[in-house]
Design a protein around this motif. Structure first.
Motif, PDB file in Angstrom:
ATOM      1  N   THR A   1       4.098   0.854  -4.785  1.00  0.00           N
ATOM      2  CA  THR A   1       4.170   2.290  -5.053  1.00  0.00           C
ATOM      3  C   THR A   1       4.818   2.940  -3.842  1.00  0.00           C
ATOM      4  O   THR A   1       4.313   2.802  -2.726  1.00  0.00           O
ATOM      5  CB  THR A   1       2.772   2.893  -5.278  1.00  0.00           C
ATOM      6  N   GLY A   2       5.943   3.615  -4.048  1.00  0.00           N
ATOM      7  CA  GLY A   2       6.630   4.210  -2.914  1.00  0.00           C
ATOM      8  C   GLY A   2       7.955   4.822  -3.315  1.00  0.00           C
ATOM      9  O   GLY A   2       8.165   5.204  -4.473  1.00  0.00           O
TER      10      GLY A   2
ATOM     11  N   GLY B   1       0.821  -1.201   0.000  1.00  0.00           N
ATOM     12  CA  GLY B   1       0.000   0.000   0.000  1.00  0.00           C
ATOM     13  C   GLY B   1       0.859   1.257   0.000  1.00  0.00           C
ATOM     14  O   GLY B   1       1.937   1.302   0.605  1.00  0.00           O
ATOM     15  N   ALA B   2       0.383   2.299  -0.677  1.00  0.00           N
ATOM     16  CA  ALA B   2       1.106   3.571  -0.754  1.00  0.00           C
ATOM     17  C   ALA B   2       0.624   4.511   0.350  1.00  0.00           C
ATOM     18  O   ALA B   2      -0.494   4.394   0.838  1.00  0.00           O
ATOM     19  CB  ALA B   2       0.890   4.215  -2.112  1.00  0.00           C
TER      20      ALA B   2
ATOM     21  N   GLY C   1      13.314   2.433  -1.120  1.00  0.00           N
ATOM     22  CA  GLY C   1      12.587   1.265  -0.629  1.00  0.00           C
ATOM     23  C   GLY C   1      12.199   0.322  -1.752  1.00  0.00           C
ATOM     24  O   GLY C   1      12.339  -0.907  -1.630  1.00  0.00           O
ATOM     25  N   GLY C   2      11.702   0.885  -2.859  1.00  0.00           N
ATOM     26  CA  GLY C   2      11.299   0.056  -3.982  1.00  0.00           C
ATOM     27  C   GLY C   2      12.462  -0.679  -4.610  1.00  0.00           C
ATOM     28  O   GLY C   2      12.352  -1.855  -4.966  1.00  0.00           O
ATOM     29  N   ARG C   3      13.591   0.017  -4.751  1.00  0.00           N
ATOM     30  CA  ARG C   3      14.739  -0.642  -5.360  1.00  0.00           C
ATOM     31  C   ARG C   3      15.258  -1.784  -4.480  1.00  0.00           C
ATOM     32  O   ARG C   3      15.671  -2.835  -4.985  1.00  0.00           O
ATOM     33  CB  ARG C   3      15.855   0.366  -5.633  1.00  0.00           C
TER      34      ARG C   3
ATOM     35  N   HIS D   1       0.382   0.018   4.802  1.00  0.00           N
ATOM     36  CA  HIS D   1       1.354   1.087   4.992  1.00  0.00           C
ATOM     37  C   HIS D   1       1.258   1.619   6.423  1.00  0.00           C
ATOM     38  O   HIS D   1       0.154   1.871   6.927  1.00  0.00           O
ATOM     39  CB  HIS D   1       1.118   2.222   4.002  1.00  0.00           C
ATOM     40  N   PRO D   2       2.407   1.839   7.089  1.00  0.00           N
ATOM     41  CA  PRO D   2       2.368   2.323   8.469  1.00  0.00           C
ATOM     42  C   PRO D   2       1.848   3.741   8.620  1.00  0.00           C
ATOM     43  O   PRO D   2       1.552   4.169   9.743  1.00  0.00           O
ATOM     44  CB  PRO D   2       3.835   2.232   8.917  1.00  0.00           C
TER      45      PRO D   2
END
Length: 533
Positions: free
Chosen positions: A218-219, A136-137, A223-225, A166-167
């Protein structure tokens, strides 16, 4: 944008449960695998009914969910109410799309002994991959989160989904997941079709879990990499569909500045401050003619709108914006046109307009073209359009690229360059706002995303499907989508010819895939060209 005078951020209420344990994750993943045995064999009508039930349940719970979302994100009830509507409309669009059937790419090639090599009876379509992980974004707590586009497209494709909440909005994520799960199962979907997990380490384990077949994310770029690398380092690498970072360049021609500079300044001010600049399509770099005074016009537009400090989604995002914009503002090649990059207040973001030149951008793209996720934009002054295009090339991959020009201007070279670095090219508009439709493309060259696919719109389903071909299969052994007579009445390509059923259901006389229809597979018609359906 409302000036909040940087009030203290209210403490977020804790999530209803702690982080998901490894044992719990294993149980959720095993349930998803069992559910896949049902979803992979489900009909489009069944999946459409499940998805519509989830949409109806979210609409019914809107008055409960929006206040939770506003408390956790500070995005405002008007914005969040609209986002619920976008989310449920998106779910229903996918339900319609799977009933229409063209997403399956159903293709039939009849036997032909005259080809080299001889062609067997080949029938091909797309099938679901298996359980999918969705992250989640933070910036769209409904539309890109628990029940957002990744979840909707994966469910539509026939894949069970496990969402890592997502936090930034833990209570909203947990409650949304409960509503979606209950609605799906009540509508006849299998237990395990939808799961929800929490925790940073759990997210890492989710990407690495052997039951997961693909990931939607999505972010942030960092983090995504990191998760992308984990997905590729598995013993069985899986696709990681990440939307990561973009500065979304805008090129304004001299003629456009001459014709409507104030209008453009007002439009830009509204776009880059929308939602405190926390949009992945935020116009972060705007190229304008040198000496046009456009930066000052944008500053005036901000002042007229009384744009000031607003809460950002999390303290972490606010801190990253403050440090990033301060670093940009301190660069030797940059001057500040509006706002104060060095005076951002804790937990909030204040609009900042910076200015530099194409020479500075080309000399130091890593610094000047780094995304600052928040309410800022960088005005880049150019000497001529060729100079501007050199700077655009330095931008690299973006979700969008925009050109503002006047009627009659030659835009061929501009469009060529913008098309090379972006997934969506806009004319005379602003990139914030992503319509959910069949033609949408939300994804571009790296680092904007890790894939050529879109994360918004109907073709987002393609990420969670893989091709399979059946050779010389008996009709009864084929999926209904590939059987003679086209019993489902879906669009199909038969012997190279696209056939579009006139109405739901198509009989043998109008579908070239059926025996006796004059296709190359029919007796006495070997090698004949099929009639278009």
């Amino acid at each position: 944008m409302t000036d909040t005078a940087a009030p203290a951020r209210a403490a977020a209420a804790p999530a209803t449960t702690g982080d998901t344990t490894r044992e719990q994750l294993d149980a959720v993943a095993a349930a998803a695998r069992r559910a896949f045995a049902v979803t992979v064999a489900s009909s489009a009508a069944e999946r459409a009914a499940w998805i519509r039930a989830a949409a109806d349940a979210l609409d019914a719970a809107r008055d409960e969910l929006v206040p939770i979302a506003d408390e956790e994100t500070h995005l405002g009830t008007a914005r969040l109410t609209g986002e619920v509507a976008r989310t449920t409309a998106q779910l229903r669009l996918f339900a319609d799309a799977i009933l229409e059937g063209s997403y399956l790419e159903a293709t039939i090639d009849h036997p032909d002994a005259t080809t080299i090599p001889p062609r067997p009876n080949l029938r091909r379509m797309l099938r679901p991959l298996g359980p999918v992980a969705v992250f989640g974004a933070s910036n769209f707590p409904f539309a890109f989160s628990v029940a957002g586009g990744d979840t909707a497209s994966a469910l539509a494709a026939g894949c069970p989904v496990i969402v890592k909440g997502h936090p930034a909005h833990p209570r909203l994520s947990a409650r949304t997941a409960e509503i979606v799960r209950d609605a799906l199962v009540a509508a006849g979907a299998p237990e395990g079709i939808f799961g929800h997990v929490t925790g940073h380490e759990t997210g890492v384990a989710l990407v690495q879990h052997p039951e997961i077949r693909a990931v939607g994310f999505t972010g942030s770029l960092a983090g995504g990499r990191a998760l992308f690398d984990l997905a590729q380092q598995r013993p069985d690498p899986i696709p990681f569909y990440g939307e990561l970072s973009a500065v979304n360049p805008v090129l304004i021609t001299p003629a456009a500045i001459e014709a409507r500079a104030d209008e453009l300044a007002t439009g830009l001010a509204g776009s880059f401050t929308l939602g405190a600049g926390q949009f992945c399509t935020n116009p972060g770099v705007v190229l304008v003619p040198a000496g046009s005074g456009f930066g000052e016009r944008v500053a005036a537009a901000l002042a007229a709108a009384s744009a000031g400090a607003v809460f950002m989604l999390t303290d972490g995002i606010a801190g990253a914006f403050a440090s990033g914009i301060a670093r940009l503002g301190a660069h030797d090649g940059v001057d500040v046109v509006a706002g104060d990059p060095a005076a951002q207040q804790a937990g909030t973001g204040s609009p900042v307009v910076l200015r530099t030149t194409t020479a500075a951008v080309i000399a130091d793209p890593d610094t000047l073209l780094h995304e600052c996720f928040g309410p800022s934009t960088l005005i880049v002054e150019y000497t001529d359009v060729a100079d501007a295009l050199d700077a655009v090339r330095a931008v690299g991959g973006s979700l969008t690229a925009t050109v503002h020009a006047e009627p009659g201007e030659e835009l061929g070279p501009v469009v060529d360059v913008l098309s090379e670095i972006a997934g969506r090219v806009l004319f005379a508009g602003w990139p914030t706002g992503v319509a959910v439709s069949w033609a949408q493309q939300h994804g571009g060259p790296y680092p904007s995303s890790t894939t050529i696919h879109t994360s918004v719109g109907v073709t987002a389903m393609r990420r969670f499907l893989r091709p399979i071909a059946f050779q010389d299969a008996p009709d009864a052994a084929l999926p209904p989508e590939l059987r003679d007579g086209n019993p489902l009445g879906i669009p199909r390509r038969v012997d190279g010819v696209l056939t579009l059923p006139a109405a739901a259901g198509t009989d043998a006389s109008t579908d070239p895939g059926a025996p006796g229809s004059g296709s190359p597979g029919s007796a006495g018609a070997a090698g004949a060209a099929p009639a278009a359906g």
